[in-house]
Design a protein around this motif. Structure first.
Motif, PDB file in Angstrom:
ATOM      1  N   TRP B  35      17.630  27.099   3.647  1.00  0.00           N
ATOM      2  CA  TRP B  35      17.152  28.440   4.391  1.00  0.00           C
ATOM      3  C   TRP B  35      15.959  29.226   4.337  1.00  0.00           C
ATOM      4  CZ3 TRP B  35      20.346  28.876   8.326  1.00  0.00           C
ATOM      5  CH2 TRP B  35      22.004  28.068   8.723  1.00  0.00           C
ATOM      6  N   TYR B  36      15.389  28.890   5.311  1.00  0.00           N
ATOM      7  CA  TYR B  36      14.078  29.357   5.519  1.00  0.00           C
ATOM      8  C   TYR B  36      13.913  30.237   6.597  1.00  0.00           C
ATOM      9  CZ  TYR B  36      12.224  25.349   2.769  1.00  0.00           C
ATOM     10  OH  TYR B  36      11.755  23.851   2.210  1.00  0.00           O
ATOM     11  N   ARG B  37      13.336  31.141   6.559  1.00  0.00           N
ATOM     12  CA  ARG B  37      12.620  31.948   7.741  1.00  0.00           C
ATOM     13  C   ARG B  37      11.238  31.436   8.439  1.00  0.00           C
ATOM     14  NH1 ARG B  37      14.263  38.691   7.258  1.00  0.00           N
ATOM     15  NH2 ARG B  37      12.496  39.041   9.873  1.00  0.00           N
ATOM     16  N   MET B  47      13.939  31.072   2.404  1.00  0.00           N
ATOM     17  CA  MET B  47      14.476  32.466   1.378  1.00  0.00           C
ATOM     18  C   MET B  47      15.631  32.138   0.532  1.00  0.00           C
ATOM     19  SD  MET B  47      15.771  33.305   6.423  1.00  0.00           S
ATOM     20  CE  MET B  47      16.586  34.462   4.848  1.00  0.00           C
ATOM     21  N   PHE B  67      21.799  38.731   3.547  1.00  0.00           N
ATOM     22  CA  PHE B  67      22.078  37.085   4.129  1.00  0.00           C
ATOM     23  C   PHE B  67      23.037  36.136   3.113  1.00  0.00           C
ATOM     24  CE2 PHE B  67      18.204  38.197   6.638  1.00  0.00           C
ATOM     25  CZ  PHE B  67      17.740  38.807   6.319  1.00  0.00           C
ATOM     26  N   ASP B  88      14.807  41.486  11.608  1.00  0.00           N
ATOM     27  CA  ASP B  88      15.526  40.304  11.556  1.00  0.00           C
ATOM     28  C   ASP B  88      15.978  39.491  12.148  1.00  0.00           C
ATOM     29  OD1 ASP B  88      18.383  42.327  10.107  1.00  0.00           O
ATOM     30  OD2 ASP B  88      16.642  41.518   8.658  1.00  0.00           O
ATOM     31  N   SER B  90      13.866  36.528  14.089  1.00  0.00           N
ATOM     32  CA  SER B  90      12.894  35.619  13.548  1.00  0.00           C
ATOM     33  C   SER B  90      13.488  33.972  13.979  1.00  0.00           C
ATOM     34  CB  SER B  90      13.136  35.596  12.050  1.00  0.00           C
ATOM     35  OG  SER B  90      12.227  35.022  11.895  1.00  0.00           O
ATOM     36  N   TYR B  92      15.669  30.742  12.515  1.00  0.00           N
ATOM     37  CA  TYR B  92      15.701  31.040  11.435  1.00  0.00           C
ATOM     38  C   TYR B  92      15.659  29.397  11.369  1.00  0.00           C
ATOM     39  CZ  TYR B  92      16.764  35.844   9.735  1.00  0.00           C
ATOM     40  OH  TYR B  92      16.366  36.754  10.039  1.00  0.00           O
ATOM     41  N   CYS B  94      17.148  25.415   9.041  1.00  0.00           N
ATOM     42  CA  CYS B  94      17.612  25.508   8.009  1.00  0.00           C
ATOM     43  C   CYS B  94      16.763  23.317   7.195  1.00  0.00           C
ATOM     44  CB  CYS B  94      19.020  25.273   7.544  1.00  0.00           C
ATOM     45  SG  CYS B  94      19.897  23.700   8.358  1.00  0.00           S
TER      46      CYS B  94
END
Lengths: 115, 117
Positions: B35-37, B47, B67, B88, B90, B92, B94
């Protein structure tokens, strides 16, 4: 640990002109190198990758990148860009040994192709 | 092949509510999902890494209680943003790594845009 530097945050270019997007990396171990493209409000798509072998790798849409170990670079080039190439481009590295999964990304370069 | 989907693509919620984002590998089994942000005009920041059937590994500075990540099967991982706040908001994204992939290539989902009012 690895790090990736993309010096150019934005690159404007006219259609049909050549372009180079720069990427330099730092790592104490051997790495795989990747270029990803991100169109607005979309996820990342793999553009091309260097794993081993020939240092020049090509994508299906005319982009190419050359791995230069001595300069720790993996610059992305295209001899003639199209409007549709307008996107954000990310360079990334990953350790090639030890089974590491973590991708480290650069800050991205916004390529804007103008008429 | 190697398609990863995310649902929803966009979500708007009120501050204090929880939001769940799903990440699915459609045509392959994924032992590991990431998981990236991504903040506007910035790079992707990892993340957490989740392995099927085990607890996720969070990157430094990421609150695991905020999270929540669940990787219940080889094709599904979920990210729940609990008690969401405007900061929060953003994008997101995956990614999934296929089982028995020699080169550990990651395939990315299209992302989820979260806006917290």
């Amino acid at each position: 640990a690895q790090s990736v530097t993309q010096l150019d945050s934005q690159v404007p270019v006219f259609e049909e002109a050549p372009v180079e997007l720069r990427c330099n990396y730092s790592s104490s171990v051997s790495v795989y190198l990747f270029w990803y493209v991100q169109y607005p409000n979309q996820g990342l798509q793999l553009l091309l990758k260097y794993l081993s072998g020939s240092t020049l790798v090509e994508s299906i849409n005319g982009f190419e990148a050359e791995f230069n170990k001595s300069q720790t670079s993996f610059h992305l080039r295209k001899p003639s860009v199209h409007i549709s190439d307008t996107a954000e481009y990310f360079c990334a590295v990953r350790e090639s040994t030890g089974g590491g999964n973590k991708l480290t990304f650069g800050t991205g370069t916004q390529l804007k192709v103008e008429l | 092949g190697a398609v990863v989907s995310q649902h929803p693509s966009r979500v708007i919620c009120k501050s204090g509510t929880s939001v769940k984002i799903e990440c699915r590998s459609l045509d392959f089994q994924a032992t590991t999902m990431f998981w990236y942000r991504q903040f506007p005009k910035q790079s992707l920041m990892l993340m957490a890494t989740s392995n099927e059937g085990s607890k996720a590994t969070y990157e430094q500075g990421v609150e695991k209680d905020k999270f929540l990540i669940n990787h219940a099967s080889l094709t599904l991982s979920t990210l729940t943003v609990t008690s969401a706040h405007p900061e929060d908001s953003s994008f997101y994204i995956c990614s999934a790594r296929a089982v028995r992939t020699v080169l550990n290539e990651q395939f990315f989902g299209p992302g989820t845009r979260l806006t917290v009012l």
